[in-house]
Design a protein around this motif. Structure first.
Motif, PDB file in Angstrom:
ATOM      1  N   ALA A   4       0.686  -1.160   0.127  1.00 58.67           N
ATOM      2  CA  ALA A   4       0.073   0.030   0.088  1.00 58.67           C
ATOM      3  C   ALA A   4       1.004   1.193   0.105  1.00 58.67           C
ATOM      4  O   ALA A   4       0.939   2.131   0.947  1.00 58.67           O
ATOM      5  CB  ALA A   4      -0.986  -0.014   1.079  1.00 58.67           C
ATOM      6  N   ILE A   5       1.704   1.429  -1.106  1.00 59.67           N
ATOM      7  CA  ILE A   5       2.440   2.522  -1.064  1.00 59.67           C
ATOM      8  C   ILE A   5       2.342   3.436  -2.467  1.00 59.67           C
ATOM      9  O   ILE A   5       2.297   2.854  -3.581  1.00 59.67           O
ATOM     10  CB  ILE A   5       3.865   2.053  -1.231  1.00 59.67           C
ATOM     11  CG1 ILE A   5       4.331   1.546  -0.094  1.00 59.67           C
ATOM     12  CG2 ILE A   5       5.007   3.245  -1.426  1.00 59.67           C
ATOM     13  CD1 ILE A   5       5.731   0.329   0.129  1.00 59.67           C
ATOM     14  N   TYR A   6       1.639   4.514  -2.274  1.00 59.84           N
ATOM     15  CA  TYR A   6       1.408   5.667  -3.479  1.00 59.84           C
ATOM     16  C   TYR A   6       1.755   6.885  -3.211  1.00 59.84           C
ATOM     17  O   TYR A   6       1.764   7.390  -1.929  1.00 59.84           O
ATOM     18  CB  TYR A   6      -0.216   5.573  -3.428  1.00 59.84           C
ATOM     19  CG  TYR A   6      -0.743   4.106  -3.480  1.00 59.84           C
ATOM     20  CD1 TYR A   6      -1.210   3.712  -4.613  1.00 59.84           C
ATOM     21  CD2 TYR A   6      -1.034   3.486  -2.408  1.00 59.84           C
ATOM     22  CE1 TYR A   6      -1.760   2.280  -4.886  1.00 59.84           C
ATOM     23  CE2 TYR A   6      -1.752   2.211  -2.350  1.00 59.84           C
ATOM     24  CZ  TYR A   6      -1.953   1.628  -3.684  1.00 59.84           C
ATOM     25  OH  TYR A   6      -2.644   0.299  -3.980  1.00 59.84           O
ATOM     26  N   ALA A   7       2.140   7.494  -4.272  1.00 59.73           N
ATOM     27  CA  ALA A   7       2.357   8.937  -4.248  1.00 59.73           C
ATOM     28  C   ALA A   7       1.313   9.847  -4.374  1.00 59.73           C
ATOM     29  O   ALA A   7       0.769  10.807  -3.990  1.00 59.73           O
ATOM     30  CB  ALA A   7       3.439   9.324  -5.234  1.00 59.73           C
ATOM     31  N   ASP A   8       0.425   9.051  -5.491  1.00 60.96           N
ATOM     32  CA  ASP A   8      -0.965   9.826  -5.988  1.00 60.96           C
ATOM     33  C   ASP A   8      -1.812   8.526  -5.861  1.00 60.96           C
ATOM     34  O   ASP A   8      -1.815   8.212  -7.211  1.00 60.96           O
ATOM     35  CB  ASP A   8      -0.511  10.699  -6.992  1.00 60.96           C
ATOM     36  CG  ASP A   8      -1.919  11.428  -7.524  1.00 60.96           C
ATOM     37  OD1 ASP A   8      -3.053  10.629  -7.038  1.00 60.96           O
ATOM     38  OD2 ASP A   8      -1.902  12.413  -8.458  1.00 60.96           O
ATOM     39  N   VAL A   9      -2.706   8.283  -5.241  1.00 60.82           N
ATOM     40  CA  VAL A   9      -3.190   6.855  -5.232  1.00 60.82           C
ATOM     41  C   VAL A   9      -4.227   6.735  -6.641  1.00 60.82           C
ATOM     42  O   VAL A   9      -4.712   5.881  -7.220  1.00 60.82           O
ATOM     43  CB  VAL A   9      -4.019   6.674  -4.031  1.00 60.82           C
ATOM     44  CG1 VAL A   9      -5.059   7.401  -3.512  1.00 60.82           C
ATOM     45  CG2 VAL A   9      -4.304   4.918  -3.742  1.00 60.82           C
ATOM     46  N   VAL A  10      -5.086   8.065  -6.719  1.00 57.89           N
ATOM     47  CA  VAL A  10      -5.938   8.011  -7.691  1.00 57.89           C
ATOM     48  C   VAL A  10      -5.176   7.923  -9.189  1.00 57.89           C
ATOM     49  O   VAL A  10      -5.788   6.840 -10.016  1.00 57.89           O
ATOM     50  CB  VAL A  10      -6.979   9.474  -7.579  1.00 57.89           C
ATOM     51  CG1 VAL A  10      -7.865   9.124  -8.758  1.00 57.89           C
ATOM     52  CG2 VAL A  10      -7.446   9.258  -6.205  1.00 57.89           C
ATOM     53  N   THR A  11      -4.345   8.534  -9.292  1.00 51.33           N
ATOM     54  CA  THR A  11      -3.443   8.473 -10.625  1.00 51.33           C
ATOM     55  C   THR A  11      -3.016   7.076 -10.784  1.00 51.33           C
ATOM     56  O   THR A  11      -3.058   6.555 -11.900  1.00 51.33           O
ATOM     57  CB  THR A  11      -2.284   9.863 -10.604  1.00 51.33           C
ATOM     58  OG1 THR A  11      -2.969  10.888 -10.376  1.00 51.33           O
ATOM     59  CG2 THR A  11      -1.691   9.603 -11.885  1.00 51.33           C
ATOM     60  N   TRP A  56     -10.222   6.599   1.124  1.00 52.38           N
ATOM     61  CA  TRP A  56     -10.882   8.030   1.154  1.00 52.38           C
ATOM     62  C   TRP A  56     -10.675   8.607  -0.242  1.00 52.38           C
ATOM     63  O   TRP A  56     -11.681   9.174  -0.866  1.00 52.38           O
ATOM     64  CB  TRP A  56     -10.857   8.646   2.239  1.00 52.38           C
ATOM     65  CG  TRP A  56     -11.278   8.301   3.510  1.00 52.38           C
ATOM     66  CD1 TRP A  56     -10.535   7.790   4.590  1.00 52.38           C
ATOM     67  CD2 TRP A  56     -12.638   7.873   3.580  1.00 52.38           C
ATOM     68  NE1 TRP A  56     -11.634   7.216   5.515  1.00 52.38           N
ATOM     69  CE2 TRP A  56     -13.007   7.245   5.020  1.00 52.38           C
ATOM     70  CE3 TRP A  56     -13.924   7.987   2.801  1.00 52.38           C
ATOM     71  CZ2 TRP A  56     -14.089   6.657   5.582  1.00 52.38           C
ATOM     72  CZ3 TRP A  56     -15.080   7.717   3.539  1.00 52.38           C
ATOM     73  CH2 TRP A  56     -15.285   7.130   4.823  1.00 52.38           C
ATOM     74  N   ALA A  57      -9.275   8.679  -0.512  1.00 55.15           N
ATOM     75  CA  ALA A  57      -8.964   9.568  -1.820  1.00 55.15           C
ATOM     76  C   ALA A  57      -9.759   8.868  -3.212  1.00 55.15           C
ATOM     77  O   ALA A  57     -10.216   9.522  -3.937  1.00 55.15           O
ATOM     78  CB  ALA A  57      -7.450   9.426  -1.967  1.00 55.15           C
ATOM     79  N   LEU A  58      -9.743   7.465  -2.942  1.00 51.49           N
ATOM     80  CA  LEU A  58     -10.397   6.843  -4.058  1.00 51.49           C
ATOM     81  C   LEU A  58     -11.668   7.270  -4.371  1.00 51.49           C
ATOM     82  O   LEU A  58     -12.343   7.327  -5.296  1.00 51.49           O
ATOM     83  CB  LEU A  58     -10.309   5.478  -4.295  1.00 51.49           C
ATOM     84  CG  LEU A  58      -8.502   5.085  -4.462  1.00 51.49           C
ATOM     85  CD1 LEU A  58      -8.346   3.651  -3.991  1.00 51.49           C
ATOM     86  CD2 LEU A  58      -8.446   5.241  -5.826  1.00 51.49           C
ATOM     87  N   LEU A  59     -12.683   7.289  -3.022  1.00 51.59           N
ATOM     88  CA  LEU A  59     -13.824   7.516  -3.131  1.00 51.59           C
ATOM     89  C   LEU A  59     -14.196   8.873  -3.575  1.00 51.59           C
ATOM     90  O   LEU A  59     -14.991   9.138  -4.641  1.00 51.59           O
ATOM     91  CB  LEU A  59     -14.486   7.202  -1.802  1.00 51.59           C
ATOM     92  CG  LEU A  59     -14.630   5.898  -1.251  1.00 51.59           C
ATOM     93  CD1 LEU A  59     -15.019   5.662   0.012  1.00 51.59           C
ATOM     94  CD2 LEU A  59     -15.907   5.129  -2.075  1.00 51.59           C
ATOM     95  N   ALA A  60     -13.139   9.695  -2.999  1.00 52.28           N
ATOM     96  CA  ALA A  60     -13.313  11.183  -3.565  1.00 52.28           C
ATOM     97  C   ALA A  60     -13.129  11.312  -5.039  1.00 52.28           C
ATOM     98  O   ALA A  60     -13.327  12.366  -5.473  1.00 52.28           O
ATOM     99  CB  ALA A  60     -12.417  12.170  -2.689  1.00 52.28           C
TER     100      ALA A  60
END
Ligand code: PMM
Length: 281
Positions: free
Chosen positions: A135-142, A181-185
């Protein structure tokens, strides 16, 4: 989409519907409550879970799928195995829900292509035994959007037709609370991938954490269903195609509220800008 986990150890409902007859009855109850689809799974994907054998997975899901399909229920199979997907479709499943998006079993896309049924390609980085370490992301949605785009290209190359593909950001799968939460938003950005979206937030750990008590103790799954309903309303309003939930009635109500809200909304005004507006007046 209502969930029937035919497992002894699933996230929130493990063991409850473990024999075929009880599982079929539960699936029928979910349809009565408003489910358009019943998702039958025989392998737990809770964090840390070990895999079950192919034989055991088949033994768990096939009779339940056959029983529900015989009652006219639209059934999906939640599996990462091509053999299970094939047997499930033969038994009457009309959708394959593969949380690994074809990564766990490279034969899966070809098998799904041959069946012609819709195929849920979920964002996934590895098996449950060690998914949290990924679970390592700089910008999860992208990153999730980009990884899903690549998965889609790969399954299309294996013969799946684009119209078959449904996407899912995979909440909780190699994702911490802030990623979920970022993915939902970011549903509007995920919709730009151009395929219908499934959201599976129901009873996941990040909801329990949000609702933790003053000592930081997470709210148990059994008491987080109201928050799932709130997510359902917001996700449906944001354009999700489907929500995968354990409690159907309140979530089906939330989807209907969101649909009524959307249907009566006025389109945004095309602004001429305050300056031009004023001078024109
Ligand atoms: N989550 C779980 C299982 N299957 N399928 C899809 N498409 N999306 C999900 O988010 C998803 C899934 C794990 O949840 P559970 O063990 O509580 O059913």
């Amino acid at each position: 989409m209502g969930v029937v986990n035919v497992t002894p150890d699933s996230f929130s409902d493990g063991g409850q519907w473990f024999d075929a007859e009880t599982a079929i009855r539960h699936g029928l109850d979910l349809v009565d409550e408003g489910a358009d689809l019943v998702d039958v799974g025989g392998e737990s994907t809770r964090p840390g879970a070990a895999r079950v054998s192919l034989e055991e997975e088949l033994r768990r899901v096939v009779p339940v799928i056959r029983g529900l399909a015989a009652e006219g229920v639209a059934v999906s199979v939640d599996t990462m195995r091509a053999e299970v997907a094939e047997a499930a479709v033969e038994a009457g499943a009309i959708l394959v829900n593969d949380v690994s998006g074809g990564l766990a079993d490279p034969v899966m896309p070809r098998v799904v292509a041959a069946t012609g049924v819709p195929y849920v390609v979920m964002h996934w980085r590895g098996h449950s035994s060690d998914m949290d370490s990924r679970a390592i992301y700089a910008d999860v949605v992208t990153e999730v959007a980009e990884e899903l785009r690549k998965r889609v290209d790969l399954v299309l190359a294996e013969g799946v037709r684009e119209e078959q593909v449904i996407l899912d950001p995979g909440l909780g799968f190699s994702k911490h609370a802030e990623h979920n939460w970022a993915l939902l938003a970011g549903i509007d950005r995920l919709r730009e991938l151009g395929r219908p979206l499934i959201i599976g937030a129901s009873r996941k750990r990040f909801i329990g954490r949000l609702l933790a008590d003053s000592d930081g103790e997470p709210r148990p799954f059994s008491e987080s269903d109201d928050a799932t309903v709130a997510i359902t309303a917001l996700a449906a309003r944001a354009g999700a195609w489907c929500v995968r939930v354990h409690q159907v009635r309140p979530n089906a109500d939330a989807v209907r509220v969101a649909a009524a809200w959307k249907a009566t909304e006025r389109p945004p005004k095309t602004s001429t800008g305050p300056e031009r507006g004023r001078s024109a007046g």
